[in-house]
Design an enzyme around this catalytic site. Sequence first.
Site, short mmCIF file in Angstrom:
data_model
loop_
_atom_site.label_atom_id
_atom_site.label_comp_id
_atom_site.label_asym_id
_atom_site.label_seq_id
_atom_site.Cartn_x
_atom_site.Cartn_y
_atom_site.Cartn_z
N HIS A 136 1.05 -1.35 0.04
CA HIS A 136 0.02 0.00 0.01
C HIS A 136 0.81 1.29 -0.16
CE1 HIS A 136 -3.87 1.96 1.75
NE2 HIS A 136 -3.32 2.66 0.70
N ASP B 119 0.80 2.60 3.65
CA ASP B 119 -0.09 3.69 3.22
C ASP B 119 0.54 5.00 3.16
OD1 ASP B 119 -2.18 5.27 1.91
OD2 ASP B 119 -3.28 5.50 3.86
N HIS C 70 -5.96 -0.45 5.60
CA HIS C 70 -5.89 0.39 6.63
C HIS C 70 -7.12 0.28 7.64
CE1 HIS C 70 -7.79 3.00 3.80
NE2 HIS C 70 -6.68 3.45 3.18
N ASN D 118 -6.05 9.56 6.06
CA ASN D 118 -7.22 8.77 5.79
C ASN D 118 -7.38 7.43 5.58
OD1 ASN D 118 -10.01 8.76 4.95
ND2 ASN D 118 -9.51 9.76 3.12
N PHE E 160 -5.19 14.90 2.90
CA PHE E 160 -4.75 13.47 3.58
C PHE E 160 -3.89 12.83 3.23
CE2 PHE E 160 -9.52 14.14 3.79
CZ PHE E 160 -9.94 14.11 5.18
N GLY E 161 -2.91 12.35 4.53
CA GLY E 161 -1.85 11.27 4.19
C GLY E 161 -0.23 11.91 4.63
N HIS F 278 2.80 14.28 0.32
CA HIS F 278 2.50 15.68 -0.11
C HIS F 278 3.42 16.68 0.21
CE1 HIS F 278 -1.77 14.10 -0.55
NE2 HIS F 278 -1.73 13.49 0.56
ZN LIG Z 1 -6.73 4.26 1.66
#
Ligand SMILES: [Zn+2]
Length: 429
Positions: free
Chosen positions: A59, A304, A231, A277, A322-323, A308
Amino acid sequence: MKTVIANGWVVEPEAQSVVQTDVLIEDDRIVAVGDVGAVADCRIDATGCYVTPGLVDIHVHFRDPGFPEKETIASGARAAAAGGITSVVCMPNTYPTVDEPGVVEYVLRTAAEQGIVRVHTTASITKGLKGKEITEMPALAKAGAVTFTDDGKSVMDPVILLEAFKWAARLGLPITSHCEDHNLVRAGAINRGEVSKALGDVGIPSLAEELVVARDILFAEHTGARLHLQHVTTAGGVQLIREAKARGVRVTGEATPHHFSVTDQLVLTQGALAKVNPPLRTQADVDAVVAGLQDGTLDVIATDHAPHTWDEKQRGLQQAPFGFVGLETSVGMTFTHLVHTGKLSVFDAIKKMTVVPAQIMGLPLPRLHPGAVADITVINPNLEWEVDTARFYTRAKHSPLAGTRLRGKAVQTFVGGRWIYSHERGILE
Ligand SMILES: [Zn+2]
Protein backbone atom coordinates in the site's frame (compact mmCIF):
# COMPACT_ATOMS: atom_id res chain seq x y z
CA MET A 1 30.52 -11.65 -7.58
CA LYS A 2 29.80 -13.44 -4.34
CA THR A 3 28.48 -11.60 -1.31
CA VAL A 4 28.04 -13.08 2.12
CA ILE A 5 25.71 -11.69 4.77
CA ALA A 6 27.58 -13.13 7.70
CA ASN A 7 26.58 -14.30 11.14
CA GLY A 8 23.05 -12.83 11.25
CA TRP A 9 19.90 -14.34 12.73
CA VAL A 10 18.33 -15.83 9.60
CA VAL A 11 14.55 -15.75 10.01
CA GLU A 12 12.10 -18.12 8.36
CA PRO A 13 8.84 -16.53 9.44
CA GLU A 14 6.50 -19.35 8.44
CA ALA A 15 8.58 -22.09 10.04
CA GLN A 16 9.04 -19.80 13.07
CA SER A 17 12.71 -20.61 12.96
CA VAL A 18 15.73 -18.46 13.46
CA VAL A 19 19.30 -19.67 13.01
CA GLN A 20 22.52 -17.74 13.44
CA THR A 21 24.39 -18.34 10.22
CA ASP A 22 25.51 -16.92 6.84
CA VAL A 23 23.63 -16.25 3.61
CA LEU A 24 25.68 -16.44 0.42
CA ILE A 25 24.51 -14.51 -2.65
CA GLU A 26 25.84 -15.02 -6.17
CA ASP A 27 24.45 -12.86 -8.98
CA ASP A 28 20.71 -12.59 -8.40
CA ARG A 29 20.28 -15.71 -6.25
CA ILE A 30 20.85 -17.05 -2.79
CA VAL A 31 23.25 -19.96 -3.31
CA ALA A 32 23.81 -21.13 0.26
CA VAL A 33 22.44 -20.67 3.76
CA GLY A 34 24.85 -21.98 6.37
CA ASP A 35 28.43 -21.54 7.43
CA VAL A 36 30.09 -20.56 4.12
CA GLY A 37 33.59 -19.72 5.34
CA ALA A 38 35.64 -17.18 3.37
CA VAL A 39 34.49 -17.79 -0.21
CA ALA A 40 32.95 -14.37 -0.83
CA ASP A 41 34.28 -11.24 -2.56
CA CYS A 42 32.23 -9.05 -0.23
CA ARG A 43 31.43 -9.71 3.43
CA ILE A 44 28.69 -7.88 5.30
CA ASP A 45 28.68 -8.45 9.03
CA ALA A 46 25.12 -8.99 10.28
CA THR A 47 25.97 -9.94 13.86
CA GLY A 48 23.08 -9.04 16.13
CA CYS A 49 20.75 -8.46 13.17
CA TYR A 50 17.82 -10.33 11.69
CA VAL A 51 18.25 -11.44 8.09
CA THR A 52 14.76 -11.67 6.63
CA PRO A 53 13.09 -12.18 3.28
CA GLY A 54 12.74 -8.81 1.52
CA LEU A 55 9.88 -6.76 2.97
CA VAL A 56 6.74 -6.30 0.86
CA ASP A 57 4.58 -3.18 1.24
CA ILE A 58 1.28 -3.54 -0.62
CA HIS A 59 0.00 0.00 0.00
CA VAL A 60 2.04 2.93 -1.31
CA HIS A 61 1.39 6.09 -3.31
CA PHE A 62 4.27 6.99 -5.67
CA ARG A 63 2.25 9.80 -7.36
CA ASP A 64 3.55 9.01 -10.85
CA PRO A 65 2.07 9.90 -13.33
CA GLY A 66 0.86 13.35 -12.41
CA PHE A 67 2.36 14.63 -9.16
CA PRO A 68 6.18 14.52 -9.36
CA GLU A 69 6.38 17.37 -6.82
CA LYS A 70 5.01 14.94 -4.19
CA GLU A 71 6.91 11.77 -5.22
CA THR A 72 8.19 9.93 -8.27
CA ILE A 73 8.69 6.24 -8.83
CA ALA A 74 12.43 6.87 -8.56
CA SER A 75 12.20 8.73 -5.22
CA GLY A 76 9.53 6.42 -3.80
CA ALA A 77 11.57 3.34 -4.67
CA ARG A 78 14.61 4.83 -2.90
CA ALA A 79 12.52 5.54 0.18
CA ALA A 80 11.35 1.94 0.09
CA ALA A 81 14.92 0.64 -0.17
CA ALA A 82 15.96 2.80 2.79
CA GLY A 83 13.07 1.30 4.76
CA GLY A 84 14.17 -2.26 3.94
CA ILE A 85 11.26 -2.76 1.55
CA THR A 86 12.05 -4.67 -1.64
CA SER A 87 8.60 -4.86 -3.28
CA VAL A 88 5.75 -2.35 -3.31
CA VAL A 89 2.24 -2.14 -4.72
CA CYS A 90 1.26 1.37 -5.90
CA MET A 91 -2.22 2.83 -5.61
CA PRO A 92 -4.04 4.07 -8.74
CA ASN A 93 -4.97 7.64 -7.66
CA THR A 94 -2.47 9.27 -9.99
CA TYR A 95 -3.17 11.65 -12.88
CA PRO A 96 -4.21 10.14 -15.15
CA THR A 97 -5.75 7.47 -12.93
CA VAL A 98 -4.46 3.94 -13.45
CA ASP A 99 -7.71 3.02 -15.21
CA GLU A 100 -6.42 2.02 -18.66
CA PRO A 101 -3.87 -0.62 -19.71
CA GLY A 102 -1.61 2.13 -21.08
CA VAL A 103 -1.23 3.68 -17.63
CA VAL A 104 -0.47 0.29 -16.03
CA GLU A 105 2.19 -0.17 -18.70
CA TYR A 106 3.58 3.32 -18.05
CA VAL A 107 3.98 2.63 -14.32
CA LEU A 108 5.62 -0.74 -14.86
CA ARG A 109 7.93 0.57 -17.58
CA THR A 110 8.97 3.60 -15.53
CA ALA A 111 9.55 1.34 -12.54
CA ALA A 112 11.76 -0.95 -14.60
CA GLU A 113 13.80 2.06 -15.73
CA GLN A 114 13.97 4.09 -12.51
CA GLY A 115 12.85 1.94 -9.59
CA ILE A 116 15.52 0.23 -7.56
CA VAL A 117 12.95 -2.00 -5.84
CA ARG A 118 10.20 -4.13 -7.39
CA VAL A 119 7.22 -1.90 -8.19
CA HIS A 120 3.81 -3.41 -8.89
CA THR A 121 0.60 -1.53 -9.47
CA THR A 122 -3.09 -1.72 -8.77
CA ALA A 123 -5.72 -0.45 -11.19
CA SER A 124 -8.85 1.43 -10.28
CA ILE A 125 -12.33 -0.10 -10.07
CA THR A 126 -14.00 2.94 -11.65
CA LYS A 127 -12.84 5.29 -14.38
CA GLY A 128 -11.12 8.36 -12.96
CA LEU A 129 -12.03 7.08 -9.44
CA LYS A 130 -15.37 8.79 -10.00
CA GLY A 131 -17.45 5.84 -8.87
CA LYS A 132 -19.68 6.03 -11.97
CA GLU A 133 -18.31 3.67 -14.60
CA ILE A 134 -16.43 0.39 -14.15
CA THR A 135 -12.99 -0.02 -15.74
CA GLU A 136 -12.12 -2.80 -18.16
CA MET A 137 -10.84 -5.09 -15.49
CA PRO A 138 -9.73 -8.04 -17.70
CA ALA A 139 -7.61 -5.72 -19.89
CA LEU A 140 -6.07 -4.09 -16.80
CA ALA A 141 -5.28 -7.50 -15.31
CA LYS A 142 -3.70 -8.55 -18.60
CA ALA A 143 -1.54 -5.41 -18.55
CA GLY A 144 -0.24 -6.43 -15.11
CA ALA A 145 -2.46 -4.86 -12.44
CA VAL A 146 -2.37 -7.08 -9.34
CA THR A 147 -5.62 -5.92 -7.72
CA PHE A 148 -8.44 -3.40 -8.14
CA THR A 149 -9.11 -0.53 -5.79
CA ASP A 150 -10.42 3.03 -5.72
CA ASP A 151 -8.14 3.64 -2.69
CA GLY A 152 -8.76 7.00 -1.13
CA LYS A 153 -12.49 6.47 -1.57
CA SER A 154 -15.02 3.69 -1.44
CA VAL A 155 -17.07 2.79 -4.47
CA MET A 156 -20.50 3.79 -3.23
CA ASP A 157 -22.69 2.37 -6.04
CA PRO A 158 -23.58 -1.24 -5.14
CA VAL A 159 -24.43 -2.13 -8.75
CA ILE A 160 -20.95 -1.20 -9.96
CA LEU A 161 -19.32 -2.79 -6.97
CA LEU A 162 -21.17 -6.07 -7.46
CA GLU A 163 -19.99 -6.19 -11.05
CA ALA A 164 -16.41 -5.49 -9.92
CA PHE A 165 -16.50 -8.30 -7.35
CA LYS A 166 -17.82 -10.70 -10.00
CA TRP A 167 -15.02 -9.76 -12.39
CA ALA A 168 -12.46 -10.10 -9.61
CA ALA A 169 -13.73 -13.61 -8.83
CA ARG A 170 -13.45 -14.56 -12.50
CA LEU A 171 -9.95 -13.09 -12.82
CA GLY A 172 -8.77 -14.63 -9.54
CA LEU A 173 -7.58 -11.24 -8.26
CA PRO A 174 -8.61 -9.55 -5.01
CA ILE A 175 -10.72 -6.45 -4.60
CA THR A 176 -8.84 -4.08 -2.31
CA SER A 177 -11.03 -1.68 -0.35
CA HIS A 178 -10.56 1.65 1.31
CA CYS A 179 -13.53 1.57 3.69
CA GLU A 180 -15.25 4.90 4.25
CA ASP A 181 -18.85 5.83 3.46
CA HIS A 182 -18.62 9.25 1.78
CA ASN A 183 -21.97 10.33 3.14
CA LEU A 184 -20.70 9.95 6.69
CA VAL A 185 -17.19 11.36 6.12
CA ARG A 186 -18.56 14.63 4.69
CA ALA A 187 -16.23 17.50 5.63
CA GLY A 188 -14.48 15.72 8.52
CA ALA A 189 -10.70 15.99 8.68
CA ILE A 190 -9.95 13.85 11.76
CA ASN A 191 -11.57 11.20 13.94
CA ARG A 192 -14.90 12.24 15.43
CA GLY A 193 -14.33 12.42 19.17
CA GLU A 194 -12.93 14.61 21.91
CA VAL A 195 -10.09 15.95 19.76
CA SER A 196 -12.35 16.91 16.85
CA LYS A 197 -14.69 18.62 19.30
CA ALA A 198 -11.83 20.56 20.84
CA LEU A 199 -10.59 21.64 17.40
CA GLY A 200 -14.02 22.44 15.98
CA ASP A 201 -13.86 19.78 13.26
CA VAL A 202 -17.06 17.91 12.37
CA GLY A 203 -15.07 14.66 12.55
CA ILE A 204 -15.15 11.32 10.72
CA PRO A 205 -17.15 8.75 12.70
CA SER A 206 -16.04 5.13 13.11
CA LEU A 207 -19.36 4.15 11.58
CA ALA A 208 -18.13 5.47 8.20
CA GLU A 209 -15.52 2.67 8.18
CA GLU A 210 -17.63 -0.03 9.77
CA LEU A 211 -20.50 0.33 7.29
CA VAL A 212 -18.24 -0.26 4.31
CA VAL A 213 -16.29 -3.08 5.99
CA ALA A 214 -19.61 -4.85 6.64
CA ARG A 215 -20.89 -4.15 3.14
CA ASP A 216 -17.74 -5.32 1.35
CA ILE A 217 -17.61 -8.49 3.43
CA LEU A 218 -21.16 -9.24 2.21
CA PHE A 219 -20.07 -8.67 -1.40
CA ALA A 220 -17.13 -11.05 -0.95
CA GLU A 221 -19.38 -13.62 0.67
CA HIS A 222 -21.98 -13.31 -2.08
CA THR A 223 -19.55 -13.51 -5.03
CA GLY A 224 -16.77 -15.70 -3.65
CA ALA A 225 -14.20 -13.05 -4.63
CA ARG A 226 -11.23 -12.36 -2.38
CA LEU A 227 -11.40 -9.10 -0.47
CA HIS A 228 -8.48 -7.22 1.07
CA LEU A 229 -9.43 -4.44 3.48
CA GLN A 230 -6.89 -1.64 3.65
CA HIS A 231 -5.85 0.27 6.75
CA VAL A 232 -8.45 -0.96 9.23
CA THR A 233 -8.64 1.55 12.07
CA THR A 234 -11.71 0.91 14.21
CA ALA A 235 -12.53 -1.62 16.92
CA GLY A 236 -15.82 -2.27 15.11
CA GLY A 237 -14.08 -2.86 11.78
CA VAL A 238 -11.65 -5.35 13.32
CA GLN A 239 -14.53 -7.25 14.95
CA LEU A 240 -16.49 -7.46 11.67
CA ILE A 241 -13.45 -9.01 9.93
CA ARG A 242 -12.92 -11.42 12.83
CA GLU A 243 -16.51 -12.64 12.53
CA ALA A 244 -16.34 -12.88 8.74
CA LYS A 245 -13.17 -14.97 8.89
CA ALA A 246 -14.79 -17.26 11.45
CA ARG A 247 -17.54 -18.09 8.96
CA GLY A 248 -15.08 -18.64 6.10
CA VAL A 249 -15.29 -15.42 4.08
CA ARG A 250 -12.17 -14.87 1.94
CA VAL A 251 -11.21 -11.59 3.55
CA THR A 252 -7.85 -10.24 4.72
CA GLY A 253 -7.12 -7.12 6.74
CA GLU A 254 -4.31 -4.60 6.88
CA ALA A 255 -2.97 -2.31 9.61
CA THR A 256 -0.65 0.64 9.17
CA PRO A 257 2.13 1.48 11.63
CA HIS A 258 0.41 4.77 12.53
CA HIS A 259 -2.93 3.12 13.26
CA PHE A 260 -1.39 0.49 15.56
CA SER A 261 0.70 2.95 17.53
CA VAL A 262 -0.60 6.52 17.80
CA THR A 263 -3.97 8.17 18.49
CA ASP A 264 -5.79 11.31 17.35
CA GLN A 265 -4.07 13.11 20.24
CA LEU A 266 -1.15 13.51 17.84
CA VAL A 267 -3.24 16.02 15.87
CA LEU A 268 -3.12 18.35 18.88
CA THR A 269 0.64 18.76 18.51
CA GLN A 270 1.19 18.00 14.80
CA GLY A 271 -1.91 19.56 13.24
CA ALA A 272 -2.45 18.76 9.57
CA LEU A 273 0.86 16.87 9.40
CA ALA A 274 -1.08 14.13 11.25
CA LYS A 275 -4.15 14.39 9.01
CA VAL A 276 -4.56 11.01 7.35
CA ASN A 277 -7.31 8.97 5.79
CA PRO A 278 -8.74 7.00 7.50
CA PRO A 279 -7.93 9.16 10.52
CA LEU A 280 -5.90 8.39 13.62
CA ARG A 281 -8.42 7.11 16.17
CA THR A 282 -8.65 6.54 19.93
CA GLN A 283 -6.57 4.36 22.26
CA ALA A 284 -9.39 1.78 22.33
CA ASP A 285 -9.18 1.54 18.53
CA VAL A 286 -5.37 1.27 18.60
CA ASP A 287 -5.71 -1.55 21.14
CA ALA A 288 -8.27 -3.30 18.92
CA VAL A 289 -6.00 -3.02 15.87
CA VAL A 290 -3.13 -4.54 17.90
CA ALA A 291 -5.43 -7.34 19.11
CA GLY A 292 -6.42 -7.92 15.47
CA LEU A 293 -2.78 -8.26 14.48
CA GLN A 294 -2.20 -10.63 17.40
CA ASP A 295 -5.05 -13.05 16.70
CA GLY A 296 -4.61 -13.05 12.91
CA THR A 297 -7.71 -10.98 12.11
CA LEU A 298 -5.34 -8.45 10.53
CA ASP A 299 -2.92 -10.22 8.21
CA VAL A 300 -0.73 -7.46 6.85
CA ILE A 301 1.33 -4.47 7.94
CA ALA A 302 1.46 -1.89 5.14
CA THR A 303 2.43 1.77 5.27
CA ASP A 304 -0.10 3.70 3.14
CA HIS A 305 2.96 5.84 2.31
CA ALA A 306 1.16 8.98 1.07
CA PRO A 307 3.54 11.89 0.39
CA HIS A 308 2.39 15.48 -0.11
CA THR A 309 4.36 18.71 -0.42
CA TRP A 310 5.17 20.78 2.66
CA ASP A 311 3.11 23.69 1.28
CA GLU A 312 0.05 21.50 0.88
CA LYS A 313 0.36 20.26 4.45
CA GLN A 314 0.59 23.86 5.74
CA ARG A 315 -2.92 24.76 4.58
CA GLY A 316 -4.55 24.02 7.92
CA LEU A 317 -6.56 21.06 9.14
CA GLN A 318 -9.51 21.61 6.81
CA GLN A 319 -7.63 22.37 3.59
CA ALA A 320 -4.52 20.19 3.82
CA PRO A 321 -4.67 16.88 1.95
CA PHE A 322 -4.92 13.56 3.82
CA GLY A 323 -1.82 11.40 4.19
CA PHE A 324 1.80 11.24 5.27
CA VAL A 325 4.85 9.13 4.53
CA GLY A 326 5.71 5.78 6.11
CA LEU A 327 8.22 3.74 4.12
CA GLU A 328 11.29 4.82 6.07
CA THR A 329 9.75 4.41 9.54
CA SER A 330 7.74 1.21 9.12
CA VAL A 331 10.34 -1.22 10.49
CA GLY A 332 11.17 1.11 13.39
CA MET A 333 7.52 1.57 14.32
CA THR A 334 6.81 -2.16 14.07
CA PHE A 335 9.74 -3.16 16.26
CA THR A 336 9.25 -0.32 18.75
CA HIS A 337 5.50 -0.71 19.23
CA LEU A 338 4.86 -4.39 18.53
CA VAL A 339 7.99 -6.54 18.83
CA HIS A 340 9.88 -4.87 21.69
CA THR A 341 6.64 -4.50 23.67
CA GLY A 342 6.05 -8.25 23.36
CA LYS A 343 2.76 -7.72 21.54
CA LEU A 344 3.86 -9.55 18.40
CA SER A 345 6.61 -12.13 17.89
CA VAL A 346 9.34 -11.27 15.43
CA PHE A 347 8.05 -14.14 13.27
CA ASP A 348 4.52 -12.76 13.11
CA ALA A 349 5.76 -9.23 12.46
CA ILE A 350 8.02 -10.38 9.61
CA LYS A 351 5.33 -12.68 8.21
CA LYS A 352 2.87 -9.77 8.02
CA MET A 353 5.51 -7.73 6.16
CA THR A 354 6.70 -10.41 3.72
CA VAL A 355 5.04 -13.68 2.71
CA VAL A 356 1.44 -12.86 3.64
CA PRO A 357 1.14 -9.58 1.69
CA ALA A 358 2.96 -11.20 -1.25
CA GLN A 359 0.48 -14.09 -1.18
CA ILE A 360 -2.53 -11.76 -1.10
CA MET A 361 -1.32 -9.83 -4.14
CA GLY A 362 -0.10 -12.89 -6.01
CA LEU A 363 3.53 -11.73 -5.99
CA PRO A 364 6.51 -14.09 -5.90
CA LEU A 365 7.04 -15.15 -2.29
CA PRO A 366 10.27 -13.83 -0.79
CA ARG A 367 12.26 -16.75 0.64
CA LEU A 368 15.65 -17.37 2.16
CA HIS A 369 16.80 -20.69 0.76
CA PRO A 370 19.30 -21.76 -1.88
CA GLY A 371 17.96 -21.04 -5.35
CA ALA A 372 15.63 -18.26 -4.21
CA VAL A 373 15.88 -14.78 -5.72
CA ALA A 374 18.03 -12.69 -3.36
CA ASP A 375 15.53 -10.12 -2.09
CA ILE A 376 16.80 -9.70 1.47
CA THR A 377 16.41 -7.22 4.31
CA VAL A 378 18.78 -7.00 7.26
CA ILE A 379 17.19 -5.48 10.36
CA ASN A 380 19.07 -4.34 13.43
CA PRO A 381 16.36 -4.75 16.09
CA ASN A 382 18.27 -2.79 18.72
CA LEU A 383 19.52 0.18 16.74
CA GLU A 384 18.09 3.28 18.40
CA TRP A 385 17.54 6.24 16.16
CA GLU A 386 15.60 9.45 15.88
CA VAL A 387 13.29 10.15 12.94
CA ASP A 388 15.12 12.91 11.04
CA THR A 389 12.96 13.88 8.09
CA ALA A 390 15.81 15.83 6.47
CA ARG A 391 17.46 12.47 5.84
CA PHE A 392 14.42 10.89 4.16
CA TYR A 393 14.73 9.70 0.57
CA THR A 394 11.04 10.41 -0.09
CA ARG A 395 10.38 13.83 -1.60
CA ALA A 396 8.08 14.61 1.36
CA LYS A 397 10.61 15.52 4.05
CA HIS A 398 8.08 15.85 6.85
CA SER A 399 6.16 13.49 9.10
CA PRO A 400 4.10 13.75 12.29
CA LEU A 401 6.67 11.29 13.68
CA ALA A 402 9.62 13.67 13.19
CA GLY A 403 11.84 13.65 16.25
CA THR A 404 10.39 10.37 17.56
CA ARG A 405 12.89 7.88 19.04
CA LEU A 406 12.58 4.40 17.55
CA ARG A 407 14.36 1.14 18.26
CA GLY A 408 14.89 -1.12 15.26
CA LYS A 409 15.87 -0.25 11.72
CA ALA A 410 16.49 -1.79 8.33
CA VAL A 411 20.26 -1.58 7.85
CA GLN A 412 20.87 -3.42 4.55
CA THR A 413 18.60 -4.04 1.57
CA PHE A 414 19.16 -6.37 -1.39
CA VAL A 415 16.96 -6.70 -4.47
CA GLY A 416 17.73 -9.49 -6.91
CA GLY A 417 21.18 -9.84 -5.39
CA ARG A 418 21.94 -6.13 -5.82
CA TRP A 419 22.99 -4.36 -2.65
CA ILE A 420 20.89 -1.18 -2.85
CA TYR A 421 20.92 0.27 0.67
CA SER A 422 23.24 0.38 3.63
CA HIS A 423 22.58 2.24 6.87
CA GLU A 424 26.14 3.54 6.86
CA ARG A 425 26.37 4.56 3.21
CA GLY A 426 22.76 5.24 2.18
CA ILE A 427 21.34 4.31 -1.20
CA LEU A 428 23.96 2.48 -3.26
CA GLU A 429 23.59 3.37 -6.93
ZN1 LIG B 1 -6.66 4.46 1.58
